[in-house]
Design an enzyme around this catalytic site. Structure first.
Site, PDB file in Angstrom:
ATOM      1  N   ASP A 114       0.807  -1.222   0.000  1.00 28.21           N
ATOM      2  CA  ASP A 114       0.000   0.000   0.000  1.00 28.21           C
ATOM      3  C   ASP A 114       0.843   1.276   0.000  1.00 28.21           C
ATOM      4  O   ASP A 114       1.995   1.279   0.440  1.00 28.21           O
ATOM      5  CB  ASP A 114      -0.863   0.039   1.271  1.00 28.21           C
ATOM      6  CG  ASP A 114      -2.000  -0.955   1.220  1.00 28.21           C
ATOM      7  OD1 ASP A 114      -1.965  -1.873   0.383  1.00 28.21           O
ATOM      8  OD2 ASP A 114      -2.928  -0.812   2.036  1.00 28.21           O
ATOM      9  N   ASP A 115       0.191   2.324  -0.453  1.00 28.52           N
ATOM     10  CA  ASP A 115       0.602   3.727  -0.261  1.00 28.52           C
ATOM     11  C   ASP A 115       1.702   4.221  -1.205  1.00 28.52           C
ATOM     12  O   ASP A 115       2.100   5.371  -1.127  1.00 28.52           O
ATOM     13  CB  ASP A 115       1.035   4.023   1.186  1.00 28.52           C
ATOM     14  CG  ASP A 115      -0.071   3.727   2.195  1.00 28.52           C
ATOM     15  OD1 ASP A 115      -1.206   3.484   1.764  1.00 28.52           O
ATOM     16  OD2 ASP A 115       0.221   3.726   3.404  1.00 28.52           O
ATOM     17  N   HIS A 166      -6.569   3.066  -4.023  1.00 32.37           N
ATOM     18  CA  HIS A 166      -6.351   3.369  -2.598  1.00 32.37           C
ATOM     19  C   HIS A 166      -6.579   4.866  -2.347  1.00 32.37           C
ATOM     20  O   HIS A 166      -5.970   5.428  -1.461  1.00 32.37           O
ATOM     21  CB  HIS A 166      -4.944   2.935  -2.196  1.00 32.37           C
ATOM     22  CG  HIS A 166      -4.714   2.803  -0.712  1.00 32.37           C
ATOM     23  ND1 HIS A 166      -5.608   2.178   0.137  1.00 32.37           N
ATOM     24  CD2 HIS A 166      -3.677   3.201   0.089  1.00 32.37           C
ATOM     25  CE1 HIS A 166      -5.121   2.209   1.379  1.00 32.37           C
ATOM     26  NE2 HIS A 166      -3.954   2.835   1.371  1.00 32.37           N
ATOM     27  N   HIS A 203      -5.434   9.592   0.367  1.00 33.16           N
ATOM     28  CA  HIS A 203      -5.334   8.747   1.566  1.00 33.16           C
ATOM     29  C   HIS A 203      -6.061   9.326   2.789  1.00 33.16           C
ATOM     30  O   HIS A 203      -5.526   9.348   3.896  1.00 33.16           O
ATOM     31  CB  HIS A 203      -3.850   8.502   1.892  1.00 33.16           C
ATOM     32  CG  HIS A 203      -3.616   7.216   2.634  1.00 33.16           C
ATOM     33  ND1 HIS A 203      -3.619   7.125   4.013  1.00 33.16           N
ATOM     34  CD2 HIS A 203      -3.373   5.963   2.185  1.00 33.16           C
ATOM     35  CE1 HIS A 203      -3.375   5.874   4.366  1.00 33.16           C
ATOM     36  NE2 HIS A 203      -3.227   5.150   3.279  1.00 33.16           N
ATOM     37  N   TYR A 239      -6.514   3.060   6.076  1.00 29.00           N
ATOM     38  CA  TYR A 239      -6.722   2.673   7.488  1.00 29.00           C
ATOM     39  C   TYR A 239      -7.772   1.562   7.626  1.00 29.00           C
ATOM     40  O   TYR A 239      -8.214   1.262   8.736  1.00 29.00           O
ATOM     41  CB  TYR A 239      -7.136   3.889   8.346  1.00 29.00           C
ATOM     42  CG  TYR A 239      -6.344   5.125   8.005  1.00 29.00           C
ATOM     43  CD1 TYR A 239      -4.996   5.231   8.380  1.00 29.00           C
ATOM     44  CD2 TYR A 239      -6.913   6.167   7.288  1.00 29.00           C
ATOM     45  CE1 TYR A 239      -4.249   6.353   8.044  1.00 29.00           C
ATOM     46  CE2 TYR A 239      -6.176   7.286   6.941  1.00 29.00           C
ATOM     47  CZ  TYR A 239      -4.853   7.373   7.312  1.00 29.00           C
ATOM     48  OH  TYR A 239      -4.110   8.462   6.978  1.00 29.00           O
ATOM     49  N   HIS A 244       3.562  -2.341   3.293  1.00 29.35           N
ATOM     50  CA  HIS A 244       3.668  -0.989   2.721  1.00 29.35           C
ATOM     51  C   HIS A 244       5.010  -0.834   2.007  1.00 29.35           C
ATOM     52  O   HIS A 244       6.060  -0.942   2.648  1.00 29.35           O
ATOM     53  CB  HIS A 244       3.546   0.062   3.826  1.00 29.35           C
ATOM     54  CG  HIS A 244       2.209   0.026   4.518  1.00 29.35           C
ATOM     55  ND1 HIS A 244       1.915  -0.885   5.510  1.00 29.35           N
ATOM     56  CD2 HIS A 244       1.087   0.756   4.324  1.00 29.35           C
ATOM     57  CE1 HIS A 244       0.660  -0.703   5.907  1.00 29.35           C
ATOM     58  NE2 HIS A 244       0.133   0.283   5.209  1.00 29.35           N
TER      59      HIS A 244
HETATM   60 NI    NI Z   1      -2.765   3.196   3.083  1.00 26.45          NI
END
Ligand code: NI
Length: 270
Positions: free
Chosen positions: A85-86, A136, A140, A177, A231
Site C-alpha cells: 500500500d501507499d 487506494h 489517503h 486505514y 507498505h
Molecule cells: Ni494506506
C-alpha cells in the site's frame, strides 16, 4: 626597445599559455568520468541461488464477487495474495519489484493517486511486470468520515490517474486505514464494482518494528487464502522481503494477485 620587445613577447607567450591551459582544463572536465557516490541502498541484495521460484499460476482473473468485502478468501488451496500500500515510492518500490521479479511473484499494489502522478514510470513498470493495481484513493483520507460525494471524488481521481498513467482500470479498492462503513462498502461495490479488500495478516510494518520482526509476523500469520498487508513506502518493509518471500515459498504457498485470489473463492482441493 629590446627590453620592450622581450616584454611583449613574454606577455604574448603568457597569454597563449593561459589560453592553452584553460582549453586543456576545459577538455579535462569534459572527458573525465563523472564521479558519484555509490548508492548501494537501491541495489537488490544478492540471493543465494538456485532461487526459490513462484510457479506460473493460471487461476481465474475473472471473478464473481459474492461479497462486498474480503479480509481473506476461504479456500484450502495454498494460494495467497501479497498487497503493498501507499506507493509508489521512488527507491523502495523499484527495489521491491526487483525482488518479486527474481522469484516470479505477482503482487497487488494499492497505490495512492497523488503518488501515481509523481511516479508514473514506476506505475507502468508495476503493470508491465504482471502485478495488479488497486484503488487506494487520491490523498489517503479516512473515508468513513466523509460524504458520499467526497468519497466519490477521491475514488474517481485515483482511478482516472491510474488509467491515464498505465491504461489499466483498478478492479478492487482498499480504504485507507481499513476505514469504511458497511453502507459505504455496499454503494461503492454497486457503483464501481470494487469489492473492499482488507487483510487478515498485518505485520504492522508501518510502526517499523525491524525487518526480521516484519518477516516473522508475516510467516507466522499467513495461511491458505490469506491477504497480507504491507507498505512499499518503508525501507524496512522491503528489507524484510527476501526472507519473507523465500520463507512463504518454502512453506509451499503460491502467490497470486487479489483478483486471482477472489476467483478462487470457496475453491477446495479435489
Ligand atoms: Ni494506506
Amino acid at each position: 626597445m629590446m627590453i620592450q620587445r622581450r616584454a611583449l613577447t613574454f606577455a604574448a607567450l603568457s597569454a597563449f599559455a593561459l589560453f592553452f591551459s584553460c582549453s586543456a582544463k576545459d577538455k579535462k572536465v569534459e572527458t573525465d568520468p563523472v564521479k558519484t557516490v555509490a548508492n548501494t541502498a537501491h541495489i537488490t541484495p544478492s540471493i543465494k541461488r538456485p532461487a526459490l521460484r513462484n510457479p506460473n499460476v493460471s487461476v481465474g482473473g475473472v471473478y464473481n464477487s459474492s461479497k462486498v468485502s474480503y479480509s481473506r478468501v476461504p479456500t484450502n488451496l495454498p494460494y495467497i495474495a501479497l498487497t503493498f500500500d501507499d506507493g509508489p515510492h521512488p527507491q523502495n518500490t523499484p527495489r521491491l519489484l526487483d525482488m518479486l521479479r527474481e522469484r516470479n511473484i505477482k503482487a497487488t499494489f494499492y497505490v495512492v493517486g497523488k503518488n501515481v502522478k509523481v511516479y508514473p514510470n514506476i506505475v507502468r513498470r508495476i503493470v508491465a511486470e504482471g502485478h495488479e493495481i488497486g484503488n487506494h484513493t487520491l490523498t489517503h483520507p479516512n473515508l468513513s468520515k466523509m460524504s458520499s460525494s467526497a468519497v466519490r471524488r477521491e475514488l474517481n481521481a485515483a482511478r482516472d490517474s491510474i488509467i491515464a498513467t498505465c491504461g489499466v482500470k483498478p478492479r478492487t479498492m482498499r480504504p485507507p486505514y481499513g476505514a469504511l462503513t458497511s453502507s459505504q462498502r455496499s454503494w461503492i461495490y454497486n457503483e464501481y464494482g470494487y469489492p473492499t479488500i482488507l487483510w487478515d495478516v498485518d505485520p504492522n510494518d508501518w510502526k517499523k518494528p525491524g525487518a526480521s520482526v516484519v518477516a516473522s509476523r508475516i510467516l507466522n500469520g499467513t495461511r491458505n487464502g490469506s491477504i497480507v498487508l504491507a507498505h512499499d513506502l518503508h525501507k524496512q518493509t522491503i528489507d524484510a522481503m527476501p526472507a519473507t518471500l523465500d520463507g512463504l515459498l518454502r512453506k509451499g504457498f503460491k502467490f497470486v494477485t487479489v483478483s486471482q485470489l477472489l476467483s478462487l473463492n470457496g475453491s477446495t482441493a479435489q
